[in-house]
Design a protein around this motif. Structure first.
Motif, PDB file in Angstrom:
ATOM      1  N   LEU A  57     -17.305   8.944 -18.479  1.00 51.97           N
ATOM      2  CA  LEU A  57     -18.578   8.366 -18.935  1.00 51.97           C
ATOM      3  C   LEU A  57     -19.702   9.301 -18.512  1.00 51.97           C
ATOM      4  CD1 LEU A  57     -18.183   4.659 -17.701  1.00 51.97           C
ATOM      5  CD2 LEU A  57     -17.555   5.606 -19.910  1.00 51.97           C
ATOM      6  N   GLN A  98     -19.622   8.344 -11.294  1.00 52.85           N
ATOM      7  CA  GLN A  98     -18.926   8.896 -10.133  1.00 52.85           C
ATOM      8  C   GLN A  98     -17.461   8.436 -10.127  1.00 52.85           C
ATOM      9  OE1 GLN A  98     -21.047   7.739  -6.552  1.00 52.85           O
ATOM     10  NE2 GLN A  98     -19.171   7.837  -5.357  1.00 52.85           N
ATOM     11  N   TYR A  99     -17.241   7.191 -10.535  1.00 49.93           N
ATOM     12  CA  TYR A  99     -15.880   6.648 -10.513  1.00 49.93           C
ATOM     13  C   TYR A  99     -15.129   6.855 -11.815  1.00 49.93           C
ATOM     14  CZ  TYR A  99     -16.286   4.624  -5.937  1.00 49.93           C
ATOM     15  OH  TYR A  99     -16.402   4.472  -4.598  1.00 49.93           O
ATOM     16  N   ASN A 100     -15.854   7.005 -12.905  1.00 48.63           N
ATOM     17  CA  ASN A 100     -15.178   7.282 -14.168  1.00 48.63           C
ATOM     18  C   ASN A 100     -15.860   8.467 -14.839  1.00 48.63           C
ATOM     19  OD1 ASN A 100     -14.061   7.468 -16.665  1.00 48.63           O
ATOM     20  ND2 ASN A 100     -14.202   5.271 -17.160  1.00 48.63           N
ATOM     21  N   ILE A 119     -21.385   4.536 -11.676  1.00 47.97           N
ATOM     22  CA  ILE A 119     -20.264   4.375 -12.606  1.00 47.97           C
ATOM     23  C   ILE A 119     -19.645   5.723 -12.952  1.00 47.97           C
ATOM     24  CG2 ILE A 119     -19.676   3.722 -14.972  1.00 47.97           C
ATOM     25  CD1 ILE A 119     -21.794   1.537 -14.742  1.00 47.97           C
ATOM     26  N   ASP A 169     -25.200   6.518 -12.198  1.00 54.71           N
ATOM     27  CA  ASP A 169     -24.511   7.536 -11.409  1.00 54.71           C
ATOM     28  C   ASP A 169     -23.310   6.949 -10.682  1.00 54.71           C
ATOM     29  OD1 ASP A 169     -26.401   9.241 -12.317  1.00 54.71           O
ATOM     30  OD2 ASP A 169     -27.563   9.308 -10.452  1.00 54.71           O
TER      31      ASP A 169
END
Lengths: 293, 345
Positions: free
Chosen positions: B51, B46-48, B44, B42
């Protein structure tokens, strides 16, 4: 802004990019605090005032030497490189990545932990990545408390991991935290200079300090020496060149003459374990990179 | 040609690393990640947002169109993950080792025979500059008839009882021999062909279920003899250090992670007589992107190429099986107080 010539910390800790065997041999010499003192004082004499510093277990010995030597205590600035990535890799092998993060966070001060717990706690690392990241940086910087810091560097593995995963916003969390909490210069280390420059430009981030391998031999320059040379022309880039002697493959003369062509280079790391080598490097750097004098 | 759409199953250290590499290589993009623990997936996503996060490989395979999958879960789950990919005809890159034992891997080997898909196993040491150069030197025949090989792989990692899945035999399949020594078993079979007989001595110092030290005597089909020694509990090795020392009738070759030293009596195979030393700076070749270490990029590039062209690449799951059979035989030997064991296969 930052010191123009920095002493590298790797030789003190047995890190040699050319040969692990040679690295270990040098590290043995620096088991002795007296040898560290002599190197640091010798470099101080040459006008060097700053030193890269990882949170390697041996760094406490270096810190003690600095603390006990009045000359160094007064104006020797440390440039921490966080985190000490080998420790994370070994610990991740041992107990899994998430447990490493948990155990690291557990070392934070009570006040910091309390603030984090109120926002969701360690079980919710994924829900509050910025807070977890800031806390990890704080834990890593605990050994440097009270010391004058020149800049704080993020390790290349983390910078490059963030670039690769396309989560550059995480880098901005680091940058802001270093500026706000430590009033220090944030710096990013990378093995992919052109990629980092491109992403920083895309996010509108300029005037940052970036440390990367930069040398006439093309050693450790990805995806190619040419691309790195082109990236060195990125407006607003403050490049701190490392591996400038390509682990000894280049003589200082040819190494620094090459670097002299790039106005983006604002600082050079001199990674040596001998004062006489540092003296030679400083002389040649002042000749070819007069702006760094 | 559009980018390969890659999904990554398992977001530990290796999963994250491969996700970052595949996501930034020209020719591939990571579109989905799967892990049972919400924290990293989650975080990761959240920032990208490109994905997509999933809680399991199966949901990821059901809900996304993938051209390839990275399997980076704990060892015991490799086979079922591989089977899920084969069932859907999706090529996969699997972290080493293949399985907890050759027997556990049997259904995957059978499924691949039935329905081949491109696959690769992450024995990345072959892609380290020095070890790749050693392959060239050995293949040149400059050492003449080979007499003996000795190899060590050491790291200072474990000095108390280990936590986590690597130290549970059921999940990891074994200790330092399977986890680290397998890299050297792969290298040596790549250099010298299959091993036919081994005997082994194992030592447990910190771990209750698995070995912390292993010494394995090796006999190759070619007649070459040698030994492998490995440990994750030696002092003074901040990173993994691998050394291969090879004697031939015309000379001597020593290869480490950063250096190649060749000493031969007579010029042969394109190599001059006397001493040749190739250092990291001589061996360095740049990579499109370097995250952690260039060997990971090189193996991932080879995998992308294999998926694109359909041409078989090495090391693949069958090579993973050969390595597993050697390790199985070593464990069987140690269980019989070092009695020599034939390697299956």
């Amino acid at each position: 802004m930052i010191d123009h010539i920095l002493l590298g910390h790797n030789p003190l800790f047995g890190v040699n990019h050319l040969s692990a065997e040679r690295g270990a041999a040098v590290a043995e010499r620096f088991e002795d605090a007296q040898a560290i003192r002599q190197l640091l004082l010798g470099c101080h004499e040459l006008g060097i005032r700053g030193m890269m510093m990882s949170t390697h277990p041996r760094s406490s010995v270096v810190a003690e030497v600095i603390g006990s030597e009045p000359k160094l205590r007064a104006d020797w600035r440390l440039y921490p490189l966080v985190p000490y990535i080998q420790k994370y890799v070994r610990e991740a092998n041992e107990k899994g990545l998430l447990n490493v993060v948990r155990d690291q966070l557990a070392q934070a001060t009570w006040a910091e932990k309390l603030a984090f717990a109120l926002r969701g706690g360690v079980g919710l690392i994924g829900k509050d990545v910025p807070q977890a990241l800031k806390l990890l940086v704080d834990v890593e910087l605990m050994p440097f408390k009270g010391r004058p810091l020149g800049a704080i560097f993020l390790h290349d593995t983390l910078t490059d991991l963030a670039l690769g995963l396309g989560v550059e916003a995480v880098l901005e969390v680091f940058i802001e935290h270093v500026r706000e909490k430590y009033r220090a210069v944030p710096a990013l280390t990378t093995k992919n200079l052109p990629l980092l420059c491109e992403r920083l430009k895309r996010r509108g981030l300029s005037d940052l300090v970036v440390m990367a391998s930069f040398n006439a031999a093309g050693f450790y320059m990805n995806p190619s020496a040419e691309a790195c040379v082109a990236a060195a022309g990125t407006p607003g880039l403050n490049l701190l060149a490392m591996n400038t002697l390509a682990s000894g493959a280049l003589k200082p003369e040819e190494a620094y003459r090459f670097l002299g062509q790039f106005p983006a280079i604002k600082s050079v790391v001199v990674g040596t374990s001998r004062v006489e080598h540092a003296a030679e490097a400083v002389t040649v750097i002042r000749r070819y990179l007069p702006s760094l004098s | 040609m559009s980018d390969l759409r890659v999904g990554v199953a398992g977001l530990g250290k290796m999963g994250l690393l491969h996700a970052a590499v595949f996501n930034s290589l020209p020719g591939s993009k990571v579109v989905a990640v799967a892990d049972p623990t919400p924290a990293l997936r989650d975080g990761i996503a959240q920032y990208n947002p490109s994905l997509q996060p999933f809680d399991s490989l199966n949901t990821m395979l059901e809900r996304t169109a993938l051209d390839a999958v990275v399997i980076a879960s704990p060892v015991a789950y490799h086979v079922e993950a591989g089977l899920a990919c084969v069932a859907r005809g999706v090529p996969f890159f699997m972290e080493k080792p293949l399985a907890t034992s050759a027997a556990q891997a049997a259904p995957l080997i059978a499924a691949l025979r039935e329905k081949p898909v491109a696959n690769m196993i992450g024995f990345m040491t072959r892609f380290v500059d020095s070890f790749a150069k050693a392959k060239e030197i050995i293949a040149s025949g400059c050492l003449g008839k080979l007499q003996r090989v000795t190899a060590t792989i050491y790291v200072s990692q474990l000095f108390k009882r280990g936590k986590g899945w690597r130290y549970e035999r059921k999940v990891s399949g074994g200790g330092v021999l399977l986890s680290q020594g397998s890299h050297v078993v792969d290298l040596l079979t790549w250099y010298f062909g299959p091993m036919v007989r081994v005997n082994a001595d194992l030592l447990q110092v910190y771990s209750a279920e698995i070995e912390d030290f292993a010494h394995v005597v090796l006999e190759f089909q070619s007649g070459l003899h040698g030994w492998l020694d490995c440990s994750w509990s030696v002092r003074g090795k901040r990173t993994v250090e691998t050394t291969i020392d090879l004697l031939g009738e015309n000379g001597w070759l020593v290869v480490t992670d950063d250096t190649v030293r060749l000493v031969i009596d007579e010029a042969a195979g394109g190599w001059p007589s006397g001493r040749t030393t190739l250092k990291a700076t001589d061996l360095f070749r740049p990579v499109p992107v370097d995250i952690g270490n260039p060997q990971y990029t090189r193996e991932d590039v080879a995998f992308v190429e294999a998926v694109r062209t359909g041409v078989k690449t090495e090391p693949d799951v069958l090579q993973g099986l050969r390595v597993q059979q050697v390790v199985d035989a070593a464990y069987a030997s140690a269980a019989e107080r070092g009695a020599p064991q034939e390697v299956a296969g």
